[in-house]
Design a protein around this motif. Structure first.
Motif, PDB file in Angstrom:
ATOM      1  N   ALA A   1       0.852  -1.063   0.224  1.00  0.00           N
ATOM      2  CA  ALA A   1      -0.029  -0.049  -0.048  1.00  0.00           C
ATOM      3  C   ALA A   1       0.809   1.388  -0.042  1.00  0.00           C
ATOM      4  O   ALA A   1       1.685   1.386   0.664  1.00  0.00           O
ATOM      5  CB  ALA A   1      -1.012   0.092   1.131  1.00  0.00           C
ATOM      6  N   LEU A   2       0.446   2.088  -0.829  1.00  0.00           N
ATOM      7  CA  LEU A   2       1.204   3.313  -0.834  1.00  0.00           C
ATOM      8  C   LEU A   2       0.440   4.564  -0.215  1.00  0.00           C
ATOM      9  O   LEU A   2      -0.740   4.523  -0.207  1.00  0.00           O
ATOM     10  CB  LEU A   2       1.309   4.006  -2.220  1.00  0.00           C
ATOM     11  N   THR A   3       1.094   4.789   1.063  1.00  0.00           N
ATOM     12  CA  THR A   3       0.205   5.638   2.055  1.00  0.00           C
ATOM     13  C   THR A   3       0.648   7.083   2.029  1.00  0.00           C
ATOM     14  O   THR A   3       2.085   7.494   1.904  1.00  0.00           O
ATOM     15  CB  THR A   3       0.386   5.206   3.302  1.00  0.00           C
ATOM     16  N   PHE A   4      -0.267   8.023   2.042  1.00  0.00           N
ATOM     17  CA  PHE A   4      -0.152   9.551   2.091  1.00  0.00           C
ATOM     18  C   PHE A   4      -0.995   9.989   3.018  1.00  0.00           C
ATOM     19  O   PHE A   4      -2.265   9.885   2.534  1.00  0.00           O
ATOM     20  CB  PHE A   4       0.324  10.190   0.657  1.00  0.00           C
ATOM     21  N   GLY A   5      -0.596  10.687   4.267  1.00  0.00           N
ATOM     22  CA  GLY A   5      -1.780  11.376   4.827  1.00  0.00           C
ATOM     23  C   GLY A   5      -2.608   9.904   5.320  1.00  0.00           C
ATOM     24  O   GLY A   5      -2.254   9.119   5.843  1.00  0.00           O
ATOM     25  N   LEU A   6      -4.124   9.972   5.210  1.00  0.00           N
ATOM     26  CA  LEU A   6      -5.007   9.069   5.574  1.00  0.00           C
ATOM     27  C   LEU A   6      -5.412   8.337   4.393  1.00  0.00           C
ATOM     28  O   LEU A   6      -6.194   7.524   4.589  1.00  0.00           O
ATOM     29  CB  LEU A   6      -6.020   9.645   6.225  1.00  0.00           C
ATOM     30  N   VAL A   7      -4.775   8.498   3.328  1.00  0.00           N
ATOM     31  CA  VAL A   7      -4.978   7.883   2.069  1.00  0.00           C
ATOM     32  C   VAL A   7      -4.244   6.350   1.991  1.00  0.00           C
ATOM     33  O   VAL A   7      -2.963   6.685   2.163  1.00  0.00           O
ATOM     34  CB  VAL A   7      -4.952   8.585   0.874  1.00  0.00           C
ATOM     35  N   SER A   8      -4.616   5.256   1.535  1.00  0.00           N
ATOM     36  CA  SER A   8      -3.972   4.207   1.388  1.00  0.00           C
ATOM     37  C   SER A   8      -4.357   3.558   0.113  1.00  0.00           C
ATOM     38  O   SER A   8      -5.436   3.202  -0.216  1.00  0.00           O
ATOM     39  CB  SER A   8      -4.060   3.272   2.468  1.00  0.00           C
ATOM     40  N   LEU A   9      -3.293   3.447  -0.856  1.00  0.00           N
ATOM     41  CA  LEU A   9      -3.552   3.046  -2.267  1.00  0.00           C
ATOM     42  C   LEU A   9      -2.971   1.629  -2.529  1.00  0.00           C
ATOM     43  O   LEU A   9      -1.444   1.595  -2.440  1.00  0.00           O
ATOM     44  CB  LEU A   9      -2.850   4.108  -3.304  1.00  0.00           C
ATOM     45  N   PRO A  10      -3.527   0.466  -2.651  1.00  0.00           N
ATOM     46  CA  PRO A  10      -2.859  -0.620  -2.964  1.00  0.00           C
ATOM     47  C   PRO A  10      -2.149  -0.646  -4.342  1.00  0.00           C
ATOM     48  O   PRO A  10      -2.927  -0.169  -5.465  1.00  0.00           O
ATOM     49  CB  PRO A  10      -4.007  -1.609  -3.009  1.00  0.00           C
ATOM     50  N   VAL A  11      -0.964  -1.133  -4.266  1.00  0.00           N
ATOM     51  CA  VAL A  11      -0.131  -0.826  -5.377  1.00  0.00           C
ATOM     52  C   VAL A  11       0.709  -2.120  -5.730  1.00  0.00           C
ATOM     53  O   VAL A  11       0.822  -2.845  -4.911  1.00  0.00           O
ATOM     54  CB  VAL A  11       0.908   0.361  -5.632  1.00  0.00           C
ATOM     55  N   ARG A  12       1.098  -2.184  -7.146  1.00  0.00           N
ATOM     56  CA  ARG A  12       2.139  -3.499  -7.246  1.00  0.00           C
ATOM     57  C   ARG A  12       3.416  -2.623  -8.001  1.00  0.00           C
ATOM     58  O   ARG A  12       3.284  -1.659  -8.457  1.00  0.00           O
ATOM     59  CB  ARG A  12       1.494  -4.498  -8.246  1.00  0.00           C
ATOM     60  N   LEU A  13       4.430  -3.111  -7.887  1.00  0.00           N
ATOM     61  CA  LEU A  13       5.655  -2.661  -8.245  1.00  0.00           C
ATOM     62  C   LEU A  13       6.324  -3.704  -9.271  1.00  0.00           C
ATOM     63  O   LEU A  13       6.377  -4.865  -9.314  1.00  0.00           O
ATOM     64  CB  LEU A  13       6.726  -2.698  -7.251  1.00  0.00           C
ATOM     65  N   PHE A  14       6.685  -3.013 -10.539  1.00  0.00           N
ATOM     66  CA  PHE A  14       7.197  -3.850 -11.699  1.00  0.00           C
ATOM     67  C   PHE A  14       8.549  -3.167 -12.191  1.00  0.00           C
ATOM     68  O   PHE A  14       8.832  -1.971 -11.960  1.00  0.00           O
ATOM     69  CB  PHE A  14       6.080  -3.396 -12.738  1.00  0.00           C
ATOM     70  N   THR A  15       9.412  -3.979 -12.518  1.00  0.00           N
ATOM     71  CA  THR A  15      10.891  -3.546 -12.894  1.00  0.00           C
ATOM     72  C   THR A  15      10.687  -2.789 -14.159  1.00  0.00           C
ATOM     73  O   THR A  15       9.771  -3.142 -15.288  1.00  0.00           O
ATOM     74  CB  THR A  15      11.878  -4.755 -13.247  1.00  0.00           C
ATOM     75  N   ALA A  16      11.077  -1.614 -14.449  1.00  0.00           N
ATOM     76  CA  ALA A  16      11.193  -0.837 -15.638  1.00  0.00           C
ATOM     77  C   ALA A  16      12.105  -1.108 -16.531  1.00  0.00           C
ATOM     78  O   ALA A  16      12.031  -0.448 -17.769  1.00  0.00           O
ATOM     79  CB  ALA A  16      10.838   0.760 -14.978  1.00  0.00           C
ATOM     80  N   THR A  17      13.205  -1.932 -16.313  1.00  0.00           N
ATOM     81  CA  THR A  17      14.149  -1.859 -17.342  1.00  0.00           C
ATOM     82  C   THR A  17      14.571  -3.517 -17.489  1.00  0.00           C
ATOM     83  O   THR A  17      14.233  -4.345 -16.508  1.00  0.00           O
ATOM     84  CB  THR A  17      15.554  -1.261 -17.024  1.00  0.00           C
ATOM     85  N   ASP A  18      15.031  -3.961 -18.628  1.00  0.00           N
ATOM     86  CA  ASP A  18      15.559  -5.293 -18.926  1.00  0.00           C
ATOM     87  C   ASP A  18      16.971  -5.518 -19.419  1.00  0.00           C
ATOM     88  O   ASP A  18      17.486  -4.321 -19.752  1.00  0.00           O
ATOM     89  CB  ASP A  18      14.666  -5.927 -20.232  1.00  0.00           C
ATOM     90  N   SER A  19      17.627  -6.412 -18.920  1.00  0.00           N
ATOM     91  CA  SER A  19      19.046  -6.520 -19.422  1.00  0.00           C
ATOM     92  C   SER A  19      19.177  -7.184 -20.760  1.00  0.00           C
ATOM     93  O   SER A  19      18.437  -8.133 -20.978  1.00  0.00           O
ATOM     94  CB  SER A  19      19.808  -7.347 -18.308  1.00  0.00           C
ATOM     95  N   HIS A  20      19.944  -6.685 -21.544  1.00  0.00           N
ATOM     96  CA  HIS A  20      20.385  -7.257 -22.951  1.00  0.00           C
ATOM     97  C   HIS A  20      21.564  -7.824 -22.979  1.00  0.00           C
ATOM     98  O   HIS A  20      22.168  -7.821 -24.286  1.00  0.00           O
ATOM     99  CB  HIS A  20      19.921  -6.196 -23.968  1.00  0.00           C
TER     100      HIS A  20
END
Length: 305
Positions: free
Chosen positions: A9-28
């Motif tokens: 959960a990404l939390t700021f103040g009293l707000v809680s946002l369920p999130v998922r994290l993904f890699t942004a880059t690939d190795s070639h």
């Protein structure tokens, strides 16, 4: 489908946002197996008890911290127990101007996405507000038994997460012995260096740049597979002497102004220049197409200046 590396959960103040994290880059990078010389036998790494020589199964391995005369043993679950909430929470501490974060602090980039469509509005609201304010959120979270300091940035409706180095991880550059002290340079030398920078100025287009080393590695593998001669790279350029500095700068400016006579180069030489310039699709180009593509690349660099 992309696979999330973390969820919480990404939390700021009293707000809680369920999130998922993904890699942004690939190795070639080109990956090699290790073989015993003279055979085709793979060499593999195994977890082995250094006293008995016996292989140890993964579920029988614990972590040990060396305190000198003994090890303090820590079970994997004990690391989760000391921060159960932190491992599922991305806590925003505040918002800063992104320009205030020095580039040396940035490490790796991830994409943040809402856990489901039901949370899309909260996600979009945060992204739009952050982008409008041109602010980055500073937060901390725990992933894989490690706490991270991160900056969350919004761009075009997307939240990106950038892991940051902790302040005590940044080395003091003043400890580098070879850094110059107060060295006097003439205004003439500065103006000549500035002219060179102006001549080489260009618009930033990441698509123009490619990992030419990995391409050379791939060509090396193919050449050895087919029995063709191996292409060697040019030797590194010699260091510029202080006495020759102005001459080198002046020659560099002249060279940047005058495009190379591409028509006099062989297709192999043109391909090498295209690889250095990151020309896309060069592997399927004939000689005339390589000349045209290189001429256009030089023209873009000149117009940007």
């Amino acid at each position: 489908m992309a696979r999330a590396v973390w969820g919480g959960a990404l939390t700021f103040g009293l707000v809680s946002l369920p999130v998922r994290l993904f890699t942004a880059t690939d190795s070639h990078a080109v990956h090699f197996h290790q073989l015993e010389r003279g055979t085709s036998d793979r060499v593999r790494n195994r977890r082995v008890n250094e006293r008995t020589g016996d292989e140890v199964p993964l579920d029988a391995i614990v972590k040990g911290y060396d305190v000198g005369d003994e090890y303090v043993l820590v079970e994997p679950g004990e690391l989760d127990d000391i921060a159960p909430g932190r491992s599922k929470s991305l806590e925003i501490d505040g918002f800063v101007d992104l320009d205030d974060i020095a580039p040396v602090f940035f490490d790796k980039t991830y994409y943040l996405a809402p856990k489901g469509k039901d949370f899309g509005k909260t996600y979009a609201l945060l992204a739009k507000a952050m982008e409008h304010q041109d602010k980055a959120a500073i937060a901390t979270f725990v992933m894989r038994n490690r706490e991270y300091l991160v900056a969350v940035k919004a761009e075009s409706g997307l939240l990106t997460l950038h892991t940051l180095h902790w302040a005590d991880e940044i080395r003091d550059p003043r400890k580098l012995d070879s850094l110059p002290g107060r060295i006097k340079v003439s205004d003439r030398e500065v103006r000549m260096a500035e002219r060179l920078i102006d001549e080489l100025s260009m618009e930033w287009d990441p698509e123009e740049f490619h990992d030419t080393y990995q391409e050379r590695v791939a060509r090396l593998v193919e050449a050895k597979r087919t029995g063709e001669p191996v292409e060697r790279a040019d030797p590194p350029a010699e260091s510029t002497n202080v006495v020759d500095l102005m001459d080198a700068l002046r020659a560099s400016v002249d060279r940047a102004k005058k495009p190379t006579d591409l028509d006099s180069l062989t297709k192999k030489e043109l391909y090498e220049k295209a690889a250095e310039a990151g020309v896309p699709g060069r592997s399927s180009m004939n000689r005339d197409e390589l000349v045209e593509a290189l001429s256009e690349t030089h023209g873009r660099h000149r117009s940007a200046a």
